[in-house]
Scaffold this motif. Structure first.
Motif, PDB file in Angstrom:
ATOM      1  N   VAL A  33      -0.500 -21.029 -11.847  1.00 41.28           N
ATOM      2  CA  VAL A  33      -0.555 -22.374 -12.414  1.00 41.28           C
ATOM      3  C   VAL A  33       0.697 -23.131 -11.997  1.00 41.28           C
ATOM      4  CG1 VAL A  33      -0.773 -23.755 -14.507  1.00 41.28           C
ATOM      5  CG2 VAL A  33      -1.833 -21.480 -14.396  1.00 41.28           C
ATOM      6  N   GLU A  34       0.504 -24.332 -11.454  1.00 40.75           N
ATOM      7  CA  GLU A  34       1.608 -25.192 -11.063  1.00 40.75           C
ATOM      8  C   GLU A  34       1.462 -26.541 -11.756  1.00 40.75           C
ATOM      9  OE1 GLU A  34       1.357 -25.467  -6.854  1.00 40.75           O
ATOM     10  OE2 GLU A  34       1.913 -23.367  -6.493  1.00 40.75           O
ATOM     11  N   SER A  35       2.510 -27.356 -11.710  1.00 41.45           N
ATOM     12  CA  SER A  35       2.471 -28.707 -12.267  1.00 41.45           C
ATOM     13  C   SER A  35       2.348 -29.716 -11.140  1.00 41.45           C
ATOM     14  CB  SER A  35       3.730 -29.007 -13.084  1.00 41.45           C
ATOM     15  OG  SER A  35       3.754 -28.241 -14.258  1.00 41.45           O
ATOM     16  N   LYS A  36       1.396 -30.651 -11.303  1.00 38.59           N
ATOM     17  CA  LYS A  36       1.256 -31.736 -10.349  1.00 38.59           C
ATOM     18  C   LYS A  36       2.308 -32.808 -10.631  1.00 38.59           C
ATOM     19  CE  LYS A  36      -3.257 -32.183 -11.189  1.00 38.59           C
ATOM     20  NZ  LYS A  36      -4.664 -32.593 -11.051  1.00 38.59           N
ATOM     21  N   ASP A  38       2.088 -35.642 -11.866  1.00 40.38           N
ATOM     22  CA  ASP A  38       1.917 -36.287 -13.172  1.00 40.38           C
ATOM     23  C   ASP A  38       2.131 -35.306 -14.327  1.00 40.38           C
ATOM     24  OD1 ASP A  38      -0.338 -34.715 -13.041  1.00 40.38           O
ATOM     25  OD2 ASP A  38      -1.763 -36.357 -13.282  1.00 40.38           O
ATOM     26  N   LEU A  39       2.604 -34.092 -13.998  1.00 39.05           N
ATOM     27  CA  LEU A  39       2.946 -33.046 -14.966  1.00 39.05           C
ATOM     28  C   LEU A  39       1.730 -32.368 -15.597  1.00 39.05           C
ATOM     29  CD1 LEU A  39       6.085 -34.575 -16.732  1.00 39.05           C
ATOM     30  CD2 LEU A  39       5.962 -33.118 -14.694  1.00 39.05           C
ATOM     31  N   THR A  40       0.521 -32.662 -15.085  1.00 41.13           N
ATOM     32  CA  THR A  40      -0.661 -31.948 -15.554  1.00 41.13           C
ATOM     33  C   THR A  40      -0.781 -30.647 -14.761  1.00 41.13           C
ATOM     34  OG1 THR A  40      -2.087 -33.122 -13.994  1.00 41.13           O
ATOM     35  CG2 THR A  40      -1.851 -34.055 -16.221  1.00 41.13           C
ATOM     36  N   PRO A  41      -1.357 -29.604 -15.367  1.00 40.41           N
ATOM     37  CA  PRO A  41      -1.431 -28.319 -14.675  1.00 40.41           C
ATOM     38  C   PRO A  41      -2.563 -28.273 -13.657  1.00 40.41           C
ATOM     39  CG  PRO A  41      -2.417 -28.140 -16.840  1.00 40.41           C
ATOM     40  CD  PRO A  41      -1.850 -29.527 -16.750  1.00 40.41           C
ATOM     41  N   SER A  43      -4.451 -24.977 -11.433  1.00 40.96           N
ATOM     42  CA  SER A  43      -4.473 -23.542 -11.187  1.00 40.96           C
ATOM     43  C   SER A  43      -5.048 -23.258  -9.803  1.00 40.96           C
ATOM     44  CB  SER A  43      -5.314 -22.832 -12.250  1.00 40.96           C
ATOM     45  OG  SER A  43      -6.695 -23.091 -12.040  1.00 40.96           O
ATOM     46  N   THR A  93      -8.454 -28.234 -17.574  1.00 40.40           N
ATOM     47  CA  THR A  93      -7.587 -27.190 -17.013  1.00 40.40           C
ATOM     48  C   THR A  93      -6.628 -26.635 -18.057  1.00 40.40           C
ATOM     49  OG1 THR A  93      -7.742 -28.135 -14.794  1.00 40.40           O
ATOM     50  CG2 THR A  93      -5.893 -26.672 -15.219  1.00 40.40           C
ATOM     51  N   LYS A  94      -6.157 -27.484 -18.965  1.00 46.61           N
ATOM     52  CA  LYS A  94      -5.250 -26.990 -20.007  1.00 46.61           C
ATOM     53  C   LYS A  94      -5.942 -25.953 -20.880  1.00 46.61           C
ATOM     54  CE  LYS A  94      -2.397 -31.162 -20.148  1.00 46.61           C
ATOM     55  NZ  LYS A  94      -1.966 -32.331 -20.946  1.00 46.61           N
TER      56      LYS A  94
END
Length: 267
Positions: A33-36, A38-41, A43, A93-94
């Motif tokens: 899992v990484e952060s884009k 815009d700080l949304t995850p 996977s 995704t969250k």
């Protein structure tokens, strides 16, 4: 389903592939899992699903463009056309990365800017929803185990089940107060979030679903399903939802009540 039968069959095939990939990675101990920006995850399952769907569309629909959450817009390989597939590989995704089973793949077909067919597949729930313009909305485990769905006939807010998403987002729009008022005056209020509230609305299990902002891939597949089930879905102006707009979905009977509450001046 003349006109869109082949497209819906392809959407189910795409969803089969997506389900296989996403379920194989759901609750995996090595899920990456990484952060884009815009700080949304995001996977590795999100990217793998979208890549697989794009690969199939490139072979099966070379004249159609593709828009996806993870890899943006791709023009048709066989020249410009008016049709685009819009893909959200994992909506929710969250939930997905936390092991909550309410997530799904959203697949829509647009002609011009109009969504004409949509499919939502939630494999962890064992359920799909789909529709094509002029042919009704359906739900079931798969294409050959389907039941037609319709919105409710509830006509009063006091009798309605009210669903909302992101109180923080509504606060950012300056409309938190009317959202809270609606929740307090409804028969029941819950926050199911993401695609799920809209699908429950289409099935008649709740009566109102509102969200402060959605991207095109979040909403395109929902529009045919809600409208073909007899509901209404617009942005705050009453126009069809687009990219980066609110989505107000109701059984139709309650729509003006909700829009009026949300767009009226704050007291």
């Amino acid at each position: 389903m003349a006109g869109y039968a082949d497209d819906l069959s392809l959407a189910h095939l795409l969803a089969d592939t997506a389900d296989s990939i996403s379920m194989s990675r759901f609750r995996a101990l090595d899920l990456r899992v990484e952060s884009k920006p815009d700080l949304t995850p995001v996977s590795d399952a999100d990217t793998a699903v979208e890549q697989a769907i794009r690969a199939t569309l490139a072979r099966a629909r070379p004249r159609d463009g593709v828009v996806g959450e993870e890899f943006g817009r791709t023009e048709a390989a066989a020249g410009p056309g008016t049709r685009r597939w819009v893909i959200d590989p994992i909506d929710g995704t969250k939930n997905y990365v936390r092991g909550v089973p309410i997530w799904g793949t959203l697949i829509a077909l647009l002609e011009g800017d109009t969504p004409v067919a949509g499919l939502v597949s939630a494999p962890a729930l064992g359920r799909r929803w789909w529709a094509a313009r002029g042919h009704g909305a359906f739900a079931g485990k798969h294409q050959h185990a389907a039941t037609r769905i319709n919105v409710s006939r509830v006509g009063r807010l006091a009798d309605a089940s009210f669903c909302y998403a992101s109180l923080t987002g509504w606060a950012d729009t300056g409309r938190l107060e009317p959202v809270v008022d609606l929740a307090l005056n409804a028969w029941r209020s819950r926050a199911y979030g993401d695609f799920y509230g809209y699908m429950l609305l289409a099935e008649g299990a709740l009566d109102i679903m509102i969200e402060p902002e959605l991207s095109l891939w979040d909403v395109a597949a929902l529009i045919p399903i809600v409208t073909e089930a007899g509901g209404t879905i617009t942005e705050l102006t009453g126009r069809p939802p687009g990219d980066k707009t609110a989505a107000i979905a109701t059984n139709g009977l309650l729509h003006e009540t909700i829009l009026t509450a949300l767009v009226s001046p704050r007291r």
